[in-house]
Design an enzyme around this catalytic site. Structure first.
Site, PDB file in Angstrom:
ATOM      1  N   CYS A   2      35.634  11.654   1.621  1.00  0.00           N
ATOM      2  CA  CYS A   2      35.570  10.248   1.230  1.00  0.00           C
ATOM      3  C   CYS A   2      36.507   9.944   0.057  1.00  0.00           C
ATOM      4  CB  CYS A   2      34.157   9.886   0.800  1.00  0.00           C
ATOM      5  SG  CYS A   2      32.929  10.279   2.038  1.00  0.00           S
ATOM      6  N   ARG A  27      43.162  12.394   2.637  1.00  0.00           N
ATOM      7  CA  ARG A  27      41.963  13.190   2.424  1.00  0.00           C
ATOM      8  C   ARG A  27      41.139  13.319   3.705  1.00  0.00           C
ATOM      9  NH1 ARG A  27      40.280  12.977  -3.200  1.00  0.00           N
ATOM     10  NH2 ARG A  27      38.109  13.012  -2.580  1.00  0.00           N
ATOM     11  N   TRP A  75      34.195   9.849   5.211  1.00  0.00           N
ATOM     12  CA  TRP A  75      34.260  11.043   6.062  1.00  0.00           C
ATOM     13  C   TRP A  75      32.805  11.414   6.305  1.00  0.00           C
ATOM     14  CZ3 TRP A  75      33.033  16.353   5.722  1.00  0.00           C
ATOM     15  CH2 TRP A  75      33.699  17.172   6.638  1.00  0.00           C
ATOM     16  N   ASN A 101      30.949   9.048  -2.984  1.00  0.00           N
ATOM     17  CA  ASN A 101      31.613  10.258  -2.531  1.00  0.00           C
ATOM     18  C   ASN A 101      30.659  11.394  -2.871  1.00  0.00           C
ATOM     19  OD1 ASN A 101      33.650  11.854  -1.735  1.00  0.00           O
ATOM     20  ND2 ASN A 101      35.084  11.302  -3.344  1.00  0.00           N
ATOM     21  N   GLY A 102      30.307  12.254  -1.910  1.00  0.00           N
ATOM     22  CA  GLY A 102      29.397  13.373  -2.193  1.00  0.00           C
ATOM     23  C   GLY A 102      28.177  13.324  -1.291  1.00  0.00           C
ATOM     24  N   GLU A 483      46.426  32.494   9.196  1.00  0.00           N
ATOM     25  CA  GLU A 483      46.882  31.185   8.727  1.00  0.00           C
ATOM     26  C   GLU A 483      47.671  30.459   9.824  1.00  0.00           C
ATOM     27  OE1 GLU A 483      46.190  29.200   6.567  1.00  0.00           O
ATOM     28  OE2 GLU A 483      47.895  27.869   6.302  1.00  0.00           O
ATOM     29  N   LYS A 487      46.645  26.843  11.417  1.00  0.00           N
ATOM     30  CA  LYS A 487      47.559  25.689  11.487  1.00  0.00           C
ATOM     31  C   LYS A 487      47.573  25.124  12.896  1.00  0.00           C
ATOM     32  CE  LYS A 487      47.931  24.752   8.226  1.00  0.00           C
ATOM     33  NZ  LYS A 487      47.410  25.466   7.108  1.00  0.00           N
ATOM     34  N   GLU A 490      44.098  23.430  13.870  1.00  0.00           N
ATOM     35  CA  GLU A 490      43.671  22.225  13.154  1.00  0.00           C
ATOM     36  C   GLU A 490      44.489  20.988  13.505  1.00  0.00           C
ATOM     37  OE1 GLU A 490      43.925  22.308   8.839  1.00  0.00           O
ATOM     38  OE2 GLU A 490      45.625  23.658   8.938  1.00  0.00           O
ATOM     39  N   HIS A 506      39.621  46.340  21.202  1.00  0.00           N
ATOM     40  CA  HIS A 506      38.182  46.597  21.072  1.00  0.00           C
ATOM     41  C   HIS A 506      37.360  45.413  21.578  1.00  0.00           C
ATOM     42  CE1 HIS A 506      38.971  50.362  19.073  1.00  0.00           C
ATOM     43  NE2 HIS A 506      39.878  49.734  18.337  1.00  0.00           N
ATOM     44  N   LYS A 605      41.090  16.437   3.554  1.00  0.00           N
ATOM     45  CA  LYS A 605      42.017  17.146   2.665  1.00  0.00           C
ATOM     46  C   LYS A 605      41.266  17.859   1.554  1.00  0.00           C
ATOM     47  CE  LYS A 605      46.031  18.362   1.220  1.00  0.00           C
ATOM     48  NZ  LYS A 605      46.623  19.457   2.015  1.00  0.00           N
TER      49      LYS A 605
END
Ligand code: F6R
Length: 610
Positions: A2, A27, A75, A101-102, A483, A487, A490, A506, A605
């Site tokens: 948010c 974000r 968000w 926010n939170g 990584e 990428k 996402e 395995h 973000k």
């Protein structure tokens, strides 16, 4: 996550709030809204699911005018993304509006109490509406007083912006564990959750601390501590370039930020070298005695930053001879790791606001560890709560998918390892110099590598329609493959999986069929033969292999279907080069699939909730 923007001024604040919200788009969000004090009995609310453009479209012809307002990008945490769950939310009277926010952890308990004791009727599924109602219950003509009383009853994390149509001359804001800043403008004052929202309008800001409350008027800002005593705060001057937050001709921020890596890395490096080529770590006060005392290091972070930590472990163990454990913050903070005053805790975070990383840091601090943080955002919570801070100097990273923050985090980890090894006198001068020369050569090598970008677009064209992909590698390549895989998944939503190449047989190799894309990291000369055997194993099962290797290994990779060559370098520092073709590969695949590259679905973000 948010985003909040609030503005009180001698001009119409509506457009400025919307512009500020746009700067927070990076974000990640799923809906947006504004609340304005327009002179009517109630605050005016406009909110809409989806992009800020939808909200703009909604209010375009209304000619809204207000001197006081708050805005929000949401968000979703409590309740699906929808118009009715979008912020701002109001109290029962409709006179008080809140952006938040939170997460209010005891929201269910408070909601029950509000319904049973005050007959509250809720219009949304959010925890924020509970906060709005609670403020409304406490309101007796003094908004500041009502907000103060309401936050005393809440558990969890919050940054609030609150307005009231009965008191249009003020915005009240409060903070606990979610970022909040105040901007001092020419025509009025702002609140925001992040500096980029305000860069166009202000250069002077106040960083609001935990448990503080702020009362903003057009010409005045007052900050109060948890006991409601007024506190003095020094002005923080923002030196960043507002234009740095624009795309500068690139189609996406992600592509721009990938291309900024040579200069970002150069900045990170050369600011840390003195004229004699010695590393000087500004912001780090660790002495030889401190470093000799550490018998254990924890590197704790989330997502991409965690992947940078995995490479940090290789470097620190090899160069500084200290045993390192790397963990994801959401796990670390809820186990019982052994920590004492001989422990160094290193957190890595681009935003400096990731709640789990911050929580892990606080836990380690309480148990006596020394806290060193590698952070990109100056003045962020993690930076402020650490004993030593090492800034990545990557500049603002706008795309949700992290690129330049990761490579500069890697550079910081190498520098920290070299610094410690040198101070401890366990690192030969020859290896130290050799390492530094290799690091200093990286920006030029990256420039060369980026010249081959087109070939990655061609490879992407062959693979973009696949729905699965596997990444393999050995040694540091195995961390880079994690990584690279992150990428890809996402931003392109391809189901991608990374595994240490030797572990493949395995179990996971059962999933390799004819045409399955396998991206093989084969940069480690010392492990090359073994990696090539793993490539042959997947080839034998019909995989389509795209290999990343060093130029000097070209002749050994005949079995791969496509190869991208990075300039030769020392094995240990190869991750800084090899991740870049993987970032570009993910970028071109996502582009061909028509994805919203800078703002992928479901992602944020800055993850300021657990
Ligand atoms: C992925 C990405 C995330 C972040 C993670 C931690 O591209 O950006 O995985 O790395 O959310 O964020 P920071 O570094 O801000 O703590």
């Amino acid at each position: 996550m948010c985003g909040i923007v609030g503005y009180i001024a001698d001009e119409n604040v509506t457009g400025v709030i919307i512009e500020g919200l746009k700067k927070l788009e990076y974000r990640g969000y799923d809906s947006a809204g504004v609340a304005l004090c327009t002179g009517a009995d109630n605050v005016l609310l406009r909110k809409k699911k989806g992009r800020i453009a939808n909200l703009e479209e909604m209010i375009r012809d209304e000619g809204l005018f207000a001197h006081t307002g708050i805005g929000h990008t949401r968000w979703a945490t409590h309740g699906e993304p929808s118009d009715r769950n979008a912020h701002p939310h109001t109290d029962m009277s409709g006179r008080i509006a809140v952006v938040h926010n939170g997460i209010i952890e005891n929201f269910a308990e408070l909601k029950k109490e509000l319904i049973e004791e005050h007959g509250s009727v809720f219009k949304s599924d959010t925890d924020t509406e509970v906060a709005a109602h609670l403020i409304g219950i406490f309101y007796e003509g003094d908004l500041e007083d009502a907000v103060y009383k309401a936050v005393q009853k809440m558990r969890g994390s919050y940054a609030f912006g609150v307005i009231c149509s009965d008191e249009p001359d003020k915005i009240v804001a409060a903070r606990k564990d979610s970022p909040l800043i105040v901007g001092l403008g020419k025509r009025g004052n702002f609140i925001a959750s992040d500096i980029p929202a305000l860069l166009k309008y202000v250069r002077q800001i106040y960083l609001i601390e935990n448990n503080e409350m702020v009362v903003l008027r057009e010409n005045d800002v007052k900050i109060f501590d948890s006991e409601r005593n007024e506190v003095h705060r020094d002005v923080f001057n923002v030196t960043g370039d507002a234009d740095a937050a624009e795309k500068e001709g690139y189609d996406h921020f992600m592509l721009k930020e990938i291309h900024e890596q040579p200069s970002g890395i150069k900045d990170t490096l050369i600011r840390r070298m003195d004229d004699n080529g010695e590393i000087t770590l500004d912001g780090i006060s660790l002495t030889k005695e401190d470093i000799e005392k550490f018998n254990r290091i924890y590197i704790v972070a989330c997502g991409t930053a965690y992947h940078a930590g995995l490479i940090g472990k290789f470097a620190i163990e090899k160069l500084a001879h200290i045993s390192v454990e790397v963990d994801v913050a959401s796990e670390f903070r809820y186990r019982d790791p052994y920590i004492d005053e001989n422990t160094l805790f290193i957190s890595i975070s681009q935003s400096g606001e990731t709640l789990d990383t911050l929580g892990a840091l606080r836990m380690a601090k309480e148990k006596g560890a020394r806290i060193l943080s590698v952070v990109n955002v100056v003045g962020s919570s993690i930076a402020r709560e650490s004993d030593d801070v090492f800034y990545t100097w990557a500049g603002p990273e706008i795309a949700v998918a992290s690129t330049k923050a990761y490579t500069t985090q890697l550079i910081c980890m190498y520098l920290i390892a070299l610094y410690m090894g040198r101070k401890k006198e366990v690192l030969s001068t020859e290896l130290y110099r050799n390492y530094l020369d290799e690091l200093l050569a990286i920006p030029k090598k990256l420039d060369t590598l980026l010249e081959g970008e087109e070939s990655l677009e061609e490879i992407a064209k062959k693979l973009y329609q696949d729905d699965n992909a596997f990444f393999i590698g050995r040694g540091v390549d195995s961390s880079v493959s994690l990584e690279g895989s992150l990428k890809l998944k996402e931003i392109s939503y391809i189901n991608s999986f990374a595994i240490a190449a030797g572990e493949l047989k395995h179990g996971t190799i059962a999933l390799i069929d004819k045409g399955t894309p396998v991206i093989a990291l084969a940069t480690q000369k010392a492990l090359l033969e073994k990696t090539i055997s793993n490539i042959q194993e997947v080839k034998a099962r019909g995989a389509y292999v795209f290999a990343i290797a060093m130029e000097s290994s070209r002749d050994m990779l005949g079995d791969a279907d496509d190869v991208f060559l990075i300039p030769d370098c020392m094995d240990d520092v190869a991750p800084v080069l090899s991740i870049v073709p993987l970032q570009l590969f993910a970028y071109y695949i996502a582009r061909l699939r028509g994805c919203d590259i800078d703002k992928p679905k479901n992602l944020a973000k800055s993850v300021t909730v657990e």
